[in-house]
Design an enzyme around this catalytic site. Structure first.
Site, PDB file in Angstrom:
ATOM      1  N   GLY A   1      -6.565  -0.435   9.138  1.00 33.34           N
ATOM      2  CA  GLY A   1      -5.827  -1.236  10.106  1.00 33.34           C
ATOM      3  C   GLY A   1      -6.539  -2.556  10.340  1.00 33.34           C
ATOM      4  N   ARG A   2      -5.970  -3.603   9.789  1.00 35.19           N
ATOM      5  CA  ARG A   2      -6.593  -4.928   9.919  1.00 35.19           C
ATOM      6  C   ARG A   2      -6.334  -5.515  11.295  1.00 35.19           C
ATOM      7  NH1 ARG A   2      -4.694  -5.565   4.475  1.00 35.19           N
ATOM      8  NH2 ARG A   2      -2.661  -6.023   5.392  1.00 35.19           N
TER       9      ARG A   2
ATOM     10  N   GLU B   1     -10.997  -1.020  11.068  1.00 39.01           N
ATOM     11  CA  GLU B   1     -11.704  -1.880  10.122  1.00 39.01           C
ATOM     12  C   GLU B   1     -11.566  -3.359  10.490  1.00 39.01           C
ATOM     13  OE1 GLU B   1      -9.908  -0.985   6.317  1.00 39.01           O
ATOM     14  OE2 GLU B   1      -7.964  -1.801   6.908  1.00 39.01           O
TER      15      GLU B   1
ATOM     16  N   GLY C   1       0.825  -1.205   0.000  1.00 43.13           N
ATOM     17  CA  GLY C   1       0.000   0.000   0.000  1.00 43.13           C
ATOM     18  C   GLY C   1       0.857   1.251   0.000  1.00 43.13           C
TER      19      GLY C   1
ATOM     20  N   ASN D   1       5.872  -5.480   5.822  1.00 42.00           N
ATOM     21  CA  ASN D   1       6.360  -6.815   6.162  1.00 42.00           C
ATOM     22  C   ASN D   1       6.226  -7.784   4.996  1.00 42.00           C
ATOM     23  OD1 ASN D   1       3.459  -6.603   6.759  1.00 42.00           O
ATOM     24  ND2 ASN D   1       3.645  -8.748   7.364  1.00 42.00           N
TER      25      ASN D   1
ATOM     26  N   ASP E   1       0.367   1.340   8.612  1.00 45.73           N
ATOM     27  CA  ASP E   1      -0.147   0.543   9.739  1.00 45.73           C
ATOM     28  C   ASP E   1       0.753   0.589  10.962  1.00 45.73           C
ATOM     29  OD1 ASP E   1      -2.478  -0.365   8.496  1.00 45.73           O
ATOM     30  OD2 ASP E   1      -1.357  -1.903   7.404  1.00 45.73           O
TER      31      ASP E   1
ATOM     32  N   LEU F   1      -8.011   7.943   1.519  1.00 48.42           N
ATOM     33  CA  LEU F   1      -7.542   9.297   1.828  1.00 48.42           C
ATOM     34  C   LEU F   1      -6.501   9.268   2.946  1.00 48.42           C
ATOM     35  CD1 LEU F   1     -10.040   9.823   0.096  1.00 48.42           C
ATOM     36  CD2 LEU F   1     -10.659  11.680   1.611  1.00 48.42           C
ATOM     37  N   GLN F   2      -6.614   8.283   3.839  1.00 47.36           N
ATOM     38  CA  GLN F   2      -5.680   8.185   4.960  1.00 47.36           C
ATOM     39  C   GLN F   2      -4.242   8.030   4.529  1.00 47.36           C
ATOM     40  OE1 GLN F   2      -7.516   5.397   8.203  1.00 47.36           O
ATOM     41  NE2 GLN F   2      -8.687   5.141   6.334  1.00 47.36           N
TER      42      GLN F   2
END
Lengths: 400, 400
Positions: B184-185, B240, B16, B111, B141, B293-294
C-alpha cells in the site's frame, strides 16, 4: 512394566513455534488426564525459563473447549524460549520439581529442546530423583534424527507450497526475476517444499538452492540468466542457510545455542536481488522472504500434520507412564511409500538431542540446481492435497 | 437501449495481480458467450502490450472446466502489464481492433488500467470508430474511487489478517519487537487489515501505521518503547508507503505510471528494525515484509470477494452490450451496515481513472497509532469469518 511412580507432570514448549505445536500440548494434557499416576498437570510458561521462575499454570483446570481451540491455534500457547539450561540452572530445576512433586516432564521442541530435556534427565539420574522425561518432537525444519519426519514440517511445507504456487502465477503475470528466501539454516526440507508448487512443465520454481547445495555466486547468476533467457522470467528459491556460504555476507546475532540469526530480516533476498540487477542488468527483479509466516500462518494446517502432532504428545505420556521409560517419540513410515502409513516408536533422548540431519544427498539434483521427484513422493502425504492451478489452453488467434 | 453493435470482444488484465482477478476474467467470458452481439472473445496477453503485439488467444475455445479452474487460480491468467499507452500506441491499437473487428473492450485493472481504457476509448470516439469500453475493477489496494470496495481487497485483507493473527501468537511465544511491512503506497486499507487479527485485549498489532498517518521516526520509536515496556513485546504494522515519509530513505525505481517501487524488497522493514535495535537497545527485533504473498497466495480467498469479482466481470459485459454504454463497474453498499448487502452500478470511466482514494480520516486513531473499530465493521464482511484464536485461561500455580 506398569509404572508406580505418582506425582505431578510438567509440560513445556521450546524453540521456534509451529502451526501444530499446540496439538502436541493438548495431546499431552488429554493423555495425562487419563492416568491416575499423574495428579496435576502444570504448564511451564516459556519452557525452562518458566520452570526456573516457578511460573506454572494449572492445565487440568482448562476447559476442553478452550484446549481444542488452543490446539487449532498456531505458535506456542504456553510461550516458548530458546535457552539451554546451565548445570546450575538444572540444579535449580530439581529443587523446584521436588518442591512441586514433579515426576513427569514433557518437553515439546526440536533437537535443542531434546538436548535441554536430556541434560535435565541426566541430572535427575545423578540426583537419584525418580523422574521420567519425554521429549515431544516438533520442528518446521524437519531435521530431527531417527524420525521419518517431524510434526510442524507438513504445515510449514504446505504454506510454502501454496505461497510458491501463487507467486509463480504472479511472476508469470508480470514476468521478471523473483528470489524467494526460505527458512532453514542447515536442512533444506523447507526450501525443497517449494518444488511442490509445480504442476505444469514450465512452472516455477525454476531453480532451488537448499542449504545443502554447493553454492557459487557466479554459477548462481549464470543459471538465473539462462532460465531468464529461455522463459523470459525466473523464479528462484533459496534456503536462508545458503547465506553462510557467501563470503561477502557477514552474520552476527547468535542465540544461546550458537545459532546464527537469519530469519526476521530481508537482507539476504535483497543481497541476491541486487547482485542479479547489477550483474545481469535485468529490470524487474524482486525478492520476498517468507519469514515467520512459514511457521505461524493461521489457517494453513496440514491435516496429517495436525493429527500426528496430537499423537506424539499422547504417546510421550503413554510411554512415560505405562512403560516407565524416558525418551522421545519418533515417526516411522511404513510400507512401500505408495500408501501413506506411519507408526510411532520411542527412541532414547540422546538419539535426537544435539545433532540434526540434512536431506538425503540423492534428493539434490545439483547440476540443475533442483530437487529430485523423490522429495515429492516423500513430502506430498505430509502436506496434503494441493489445489489444482488452472491455466488457459490459450489457442492463438492469427495475426492479420 | 439494446445494442445493435456486433463484432468481436477483447478482454485484458492489467496492473498488479490479485487472488480473484481471474474470477472477473471468467465472468467476462461467460457473460460475453451469452450475447449474440459478441462473436469471438479474444484474450489479450499482458494487456495493452498484447494488443499492440496482436497477441490474442481465443477464449471461446476454452473448456468451461479449465475456465472454472482458472477462476480459482491467483494472478492474471492472461498475463498482466504496467503500461500506459502513448497516443501513437493508441492509434496502433485502433488499427489492430479494426482489423480484427473488435467492438467491445473489457479491461480488468485498477485506476491505472481505467486510465489506459479511458485513453483508448477517447481515441475511438475521435476516430468515430463505434466501440464500447468497460473497465472491470480490481485492486488489492482498495483505492478506487466511487466503489465502496474493490474486488481483490477482501482476499488480500484476509491473508493479512490470518498472517498477522499467527504472527501475533508467534510474537507472544517468543517475545520481542516485530515489525511487519504491508503493501500500500498511499491507501492504508491493507495496513488497516492487520487490526482484524485482534481477538483478545492484548493481541497485536499494538501499533498500526498506514501511509495516511503523520509519521515521525522519534515518535514511532517512543511508541514502540512504551508498548514494549508495558507488554514485554510489541507487534508493529507499517504500510510500505510510510517509507516515503522518512527523509533518510531513498527510493529510486519507478514504473511507467510514475509509481515508486516499494514491494519486492525487505529494506524498509530492516531499516525500522535496525533503528529500533540501535535506539532502543532491544534484543529480539525482527522484521517481515509480507510482499507478493499478500496478493497471490494460493488458497486464501474470501468467498464474498470471489463472488463479487465474478459479478463485476459479468456486469461490465451486460452493460456494454445490453445498455450500450461505456464505463466502469462500481460496488455500492446497501442498508445500515449491519447486514452486508451490495449492488453493482455503472459509473463513467473518468470517475475511476487516474485518482485514487485514501482511508476516511476518521478511521485513523492517530494519537494511539491505531485504526478505528469502524474499519472492522467495514472490512469484516469482505474478508469473511476468521478462525477463533484459542488461548489458555492459564490459572497460575502458587510458588512454593
Amino acid at each position: 512394566m506398569a509404572n508406580k511412580l505418582r506425582g505431578n507432570a510438567v509440560v513445556g514448549q521450546s524453540g521456534g513455534p509451529t502451526a501444530v505445536i499446540n496439538q502436541s500440548l493438548v495431546g499431552v494434557v488429554f493423555e495425562a488426564s487419563k492416568h491416575p499416576q499423574i495428579e496435576n498437570i502444570y504448564g511451564a510458561r516459556h519452557g525452562v525459563k518458566g520452570i526456573l521462575g516457578e511460573d506454572f499454570v494449572d492445565l487440568k483446570r482448562e476447559s476442553i473447549g478452550d484446549l481444542e481451540a488452543v490446539a487449532n491455534t498456531p505458535a506456542s500457547a504456553l510461550g516458548s524460549v530458546r535457552q539451554k539450561p546451565t548445570t546450575e540452572e538444572c540444579a535449580r530445576i530439581f529443587e523446584i520439581f521436588r518442591k512441586h512433586d514433579v515426576r513427569y516432564f514433557f518437553y515439546i521442541g526440536g533437537n535443542d529442546s531434546a538436548e535441554a530435556a536430556s541434560i535435565i534427565n541426566d541430572l535427575a539420574k545423578d540426583a537419584e530423583y525418580e523422574f521420567r522425561t519425554f521429549h515431544v518432537p516438533k520442528t518446521i525444519d524437519n531435521d530431527l534424527l531417527v524420525s521419518d519426519h517431524t510434526p510442524g514440517f507438513g504445515s510449514a511445507a504446505r504454506f510454502i507450497a501454496l505461497a510458491t504456487m501463487g507467486d509463480d502465477c504472479d511472476n508469470r503475470s508480470l514476468p521478471g526475476i523473483k528470489v524467494n528466501i526460505l527458512m532453514g539454516r542447515k536442512a533444506g526440507f523447507l526450501t525443497a517444499a517449494t518444488m511442490l508448487a509445480r504442476q505444469h512443465d514450465d512452472d516455477g520454481p525454476h531453480l532451488v538452492y537448499p542449504p545443502e547445495c554447493t553454492f557459487s555466486l557466479d554459477k548462481f547468476l549464470g543459471s538465473v540468466a539462462a532460465v531468464y533467457q529461455k522463459l523470459g522470467r525466473c523464479l528462484v528459491c533459496v534456503g536462508e542457510g545458503v547465506a553462510e556460504k557467501i563470503p561477502e555476507i557477514k552474520l552476527q546475532e547468535k542465540d544461546s545455542h550458537g545459532n546464527v540469526q537469519l530469519s526476521g530480516s530481508g537482507f539476504f533476498g535483497d543481497f541476491l536481488a541486487n547482485q542479479i540487477k547489477a550483474k545481469l542488468g535485468a529490470k524487474r527483479v524482486r525478492a520476498d522472504t517468507y519469514g515467520y509466516l512459514q511457521r505461524s500462518f493461521a489457517g494453513c494446517v496440514s491435516e496429517v500434520d495436525a493429527f500426528e502432532a496430537r499423537r506424539v504428545g499422547e504417546f510421550a505420556v503413554r510411554w512415560a507412564v505405562a512403560e516407565n521409560v524416558d525418551g522421545s517419540v519418533a515417526i516411522r513410515r511404513l510400507g512401500d511409500g505408495k500408501d501413506y502409513a506411519v507408526d510411532f516408536v520411542s527412541t532414547p533422548l540422546e538419539t535426537v538431542a544435539r545433532n540434526t540431519k540434512s536431506m538425503p544427498a540423492d534428493w539434490l539434483v545439483s547440476e540443475q540446481s533442483d530437487i529430485s521427484e523423490k522429495f515429492r513422493t516423500y513430502a506430498l502425504p505430509l502436506v496434503g492435497e494441493l489445489p489444482r492451478q488452472g491455466r488457459l489452453a490459450a489457442y492463438p488467434i492469427k495475426k492479420k
